[in-house]
Each structure stands twice: as structure tokens, then as C-alpha cells.
Motif scaffolding. Structure first.
Motif, short mmCIF file in Angstrom:
data_model
loop_
_atom_site.label_atom_id
_atom_site.label_comp_id
_atom_site.label_asym_id
_atom_site.label_seq_id
_atom_site.Cartn_x
_atom_site.Cartn_y
_atom_site.Cartn_z
N TYR A 20 1.16 -16.46 39.27
CA TYR A 20 1.03 -15.10 38.78
C TYR A 20 1.34 -14.10 39.90
N PRO A 21 1.84 -12.93 39.53
CA PRO A 21 2.04 -11.89 40.56
C PRO A 21 0.70 -11.45 41.14
N ASP A 22 0.77 -10.78 42.26
CA ASP A 22 -0.40 -10.13 42.84
C ASP A 22 -0.70 -8.91 41.97
N PHE A 23 -1.75 -8.99 41.14
CA PHE A 23 -1.98 -7.95 40.13
C PHE A 23 -2.33 -6.60 40.75
N LYS A 24 -3.04 -6.62 41.86
CA LYS A 24 -3.36 -5.36 42.53
C LYS A 24 -2.07 -4.67 42.97
N LEU A 25 -1.16 -5.42 43.54
CA LEU A 25 0.12 -4.88 43.98
C LEU A 25 0.95 -4.43 42.78
N PHE A 26 0.90 -5.23 41.71
CA PHE A 26 1.64 -4.92 40.48
C PHE A 26 1.19 -3.58 39.88
N VAL A 27 -0.12 -3.39 39.75
CA VAL A 27 -0.67 -2.15 39.19
C VAL A 27 -0.34 -0.97 40.10
N PHE A 28 -0.46 -1.18 41.39
CA PHE A 28 -0.16 -0.11 42.35
C PHE A 28 1.30 0.34 42.23
N ASP A 29 2.22 -0.63 42.13
CA ASP A 29 3.65 -0.31 42.03
C ASP A 29 3.97 0.43 40.73
N PHE A 30 3.32 0.02 39.64
CA PHE A 30 3.54 0.69 38.35
C PHE A 30 3.03 2.13 38.42
N ALA A 31 1.87 2.33 39.02
CA ALA A 31 1.31 3.68 39.14
C ALA A 31 2.24 4.56 39.99
N TYR A 32 2.78 3.97 41.04
CA TYR A 32 3.73 4.66 41.91
C TYR A 32 4.94 5.13 41.09
N ALA A 33 5.50 4.22 40.27
CA ALA A 33 6.70 4.52 39.49
C ALA A 33 6.41 5.60 38.44
N ILE A 34 5.26 5.51 37.76
CA ILE A 34 4.92 6.50 36.73
C ILE A 34 4.72 7.88 37.35
N ALA A 35 4.06 7.93 38.50
CA ALA A 35 3.84 9.22 39.17
C ALA A 35 5.18 9.85 39.55
N LEU A 36 6.11 9.06 40.08
CA LEU A 36 7.42 9.57 40.44
C LEU A 36 8.20 10.00 39.19
N LEU A 37 8.03 9.26 38.09
CA LEU A 37 8.72 9.63 36.85
C LEU A 37 8.24 10.97 36.33
N MET A 38 6.95 11.22 36.42
CA MET A 38 6.40 12.51 36.00
C MET A 38 6.97 13.63 36.86
N PHE A 39 7.07 13.39 38.16
CA PHE A 39 7.63 14.40 39.05
C PHE A 39 9.12 14.59 38.75
N GLY A 40 9.83 13.50 38.45
CA GLY A 40 11.25 13.59 38.14
C GLY A 40 11.53 14.37 36.87
N THR A 41 10.71 14.15 35.82
CA THR A 41 10.91 14.89 34.58
C THR A 41 10.53 16.36 34.75
N PHE A 42 9.57 16.62 35.64
CA PHE A 42 9.23 18.01 35.96
C PHE A 42 10.44 18.72 36.58
N LEU A 43 11.09 18.05 37.54
CA LEU A 43 12.28 18.62 38.18
C LEU A 43 13.41 18.79 37.17
N LEU A 44 13.55 17.83 36.25
CA LEU A 44 14.60 17.93 35.23
C LEU A 44 14.39 19.16 34.36
N ASN A 45 13.14 19.46 34.07
CA ASN A 45 12.83 20.64 33.27
C ASN A 45 13.07 21.93 34.04
N LYS A 46 12.75 21.91 35.35
CA LYS A 46 12.87 23.13 36.17
C LYS A 46 14.29 23.36 36.67
N LEU A 47 14.90 22.33 37.22
CA LEU A 47 16.21 22.48 37.85
C LEU A 47 17.36 22.02 36.96
#
Length: 265
Positions: free
Chosen positions: A230-257
Motif C-alpha cells: 500500500y502507499p504511504d497514506f499520510k504522504l498520499f493525503v498530504f500530496d492530495f491536499a497540496y494539489a487541491i489547494a494549488l487548484l483552488m489558487f489556480g482557478t482563482f487566478l483564472l477568474n482574476k487574470l
């Protein structure tokens, strides 16, 4: 604002058909004039594997079991991220006609471009499985844990999409981001456990697998496909949270710029 962009996209009809059509066109155009066609998607990681195998296994004696496969899985994950992000930095400029003269949502343009890269990724992943199971010596065969590559790839896809949104919208106001990103990815490449022995990587850069989400994805992909665990679940969850946070910031920039991209580019 972010929810508005996503809601607008989900309400549109024929999304799947349109996205898949655009992805196929993008993929075919990439290899259209090459006689070997799709095999160029495989040749690049194979050439990279040959180079790094000689340097790190033959010369520097990394002594990593099944090192060719170790490189193979790391490189196809890395190449997907780099091709997806560098190939979309100028997307709001190069594909301006799609959102100016049609009813396409800008987000669809990003998604379809990354889908075309997804075709190449899974072609390479199948080649990796064949190589690992049929040609690699003294290894265990792939197990049901290999299916963990699907959520891991989704994580990688979201991370790539988020980074693409951020870079391409920064490009609207600062075109130097293209050169900066090229240098940064070269730097990040050597700070990812692509060809280093994992113990060596963790000893030299403790906790860096949590700072660099690509490192975590590569580590977990090897656990699932090569170690049959199995993957390292702590690392897996951390990486997913990282990606979602960046996606939220990216869609914010898409709306603004992104809304002003047609005027500024």
C-alpha cells in the motif's frame, strides 16, 4: 468565484465528448509528422533511462534493485508533469481562438490538453508493466496494489492542472515565467527521487518528500507497482491536499487574470 467557474463548466452539455475530441486532436497533432508516431511517447523515457542507468547504476553504483524499472516509473510520472505544465504556459495565447470564438470554458482547454498527455502516460505505463513483469530479473510480479496507480495519477493530474493554471495566468502579466519555470523544473528534477536510492534521498533531504509533492507521488507509485504494498497514506493525503489547494489558487487566478487574457495577450 472558484465555485462559479467549476459550476459553469459542469452545467455545460456535451462536456465529455468535446473534451475527448479535443484531447485526441491534440495528441494526434503532436505526432502527426513523425514516422514513428505514438512510439515517440515511449522513445523519450527509454533514452532517458539509458542515460541515467549508465550514470547512476554503472558509474556511481547506486545498487538499486530493478534500477531500469525504478527509473522507468519515475520518469514517466515526471515527464507527464513537465510536459503538462511547460506545454500550457502560453495556452491562453496559443488557443485564444477556442475561448474567444466558441462557447468553450477556459478550463476545458486545460483539461483537454492534459487528457492528451494522459493518453501518452498510460501507453508508457503499460510498457512499464510489460518490462517489469517480463524482462526485469529477480523481481516480484505486479499485484492488485498496482491499481493504486489510478488515484496516484489523479493526484498527479490535479497537481499538473493546478500548476498549469497558475503558470499560464501569471504569463498574462509576466512572460518571463516561461524561462523561470524551465530553470525551476531543472532544479526540481534533481530534488526528486527519480534516480536516487530512496534511503539516500531521505537521508540527504529529510522530510522533503512532504515539501515536494512529486517526490511523494513517485515514492508511492513505486510502493504500489514494484513493492506490491500500500502507499504511504499520510504522504498520499498530504500530496492530495497540496494539489487541491494549488487548484483552488489556480482557478482563482483564472477568474482574476484569465478573464483579461484576450485583451493583454
Amino acid at each position: 468565484m472558484i465555485i462559479g467557474i467549476l459550476t459553469d463548466w459542469f452545467r455545460r452539455s456535451n462536456k465529455s465528448e468535446r473534451l475527448w475530441l479535443l484531447a485526441k486532436i491534440e495528441f494526434k497533432l503532436r505526432y502527426y509528422e513523425n514516422k514513428l508516431g505514438l512510439f515517440w511517447a515511449l522513445i523519450k523515457p527509454i533514452m532517458d533511462i539509458a542515460i541515467y542507468y549508465v550514470v547512476f547504476q554503472t558509474i556511481m553504483k547506486q545498487n538499486v534493485p530493478a534500477f531500469a524499472s525504478y527509473l522507468f516509473i519515475g520518469l514517466i510520472l515526471w515527464n507527464f508533469f513537465v510536459e503538462s505544465t511547460t506545454g500550457t504556459v502560453q495556452i491562453l495565447n496559443t488557443k485564444k481562438y477556442l475561448y474567444e470564438y466558441s462557447n468553450m470554458n477556459k478550463l476545458e482547454i486545460y483539461v483537454s490538453t492534459l487528457l492528451s498527455n494522459t493518453i501518452g502516460f498510460f501507453f508508457n505505463f503499460i510498457m512499464f508493466l510489460l518490462f517489469y513483469n517480463l524482462l526485469e530479473k529477480d523481481t516480484t510480479y505486479s499485484t492488485i496494489h498496482t491499481l493504486w496507480i489510478l488515484p496516484l495519477f489523479i493526484n498527479l493530474y490535479i497537481l499538473s492542472l493546478a500548476t498549469s493554471l497558475i503558470l499560464s495566468n501569471i504569463y498574462v502579466i509576466a512572460k518571463d515565467i516561461t524561462q523561470i519555470w524551465t530553470v525551476f523544473t531543472s532544479f526540481l528534477f534533481f530534488l526528486s527521487p527519480i534516480f536516487y536510492k530512496l534511503d539516500t534521498f531521505k537521508a540527504a533531504l529529510p522530510s522533503f518528500d512532504y515539501i515536494n509533492p512529486l517526490a511523494g507521488i513517485i515514492i508511492n507509485a513505486r510502493k504500489a507497482t514494484m513493492e506490491g504494498t500500500y502507499p504511504d497514506f499520510k504522504l498520499f493525503v498530504f500530496d492530495f491536499a497540496y494539489a487541491i489547494a494549488l487548484l483552488m489558487f489556480g482557478t482563482f487566478l483564472l477568474n482574476k487574470l484569465g478573464s483579461k487574457a484576450a485583451e493583454k495577450l
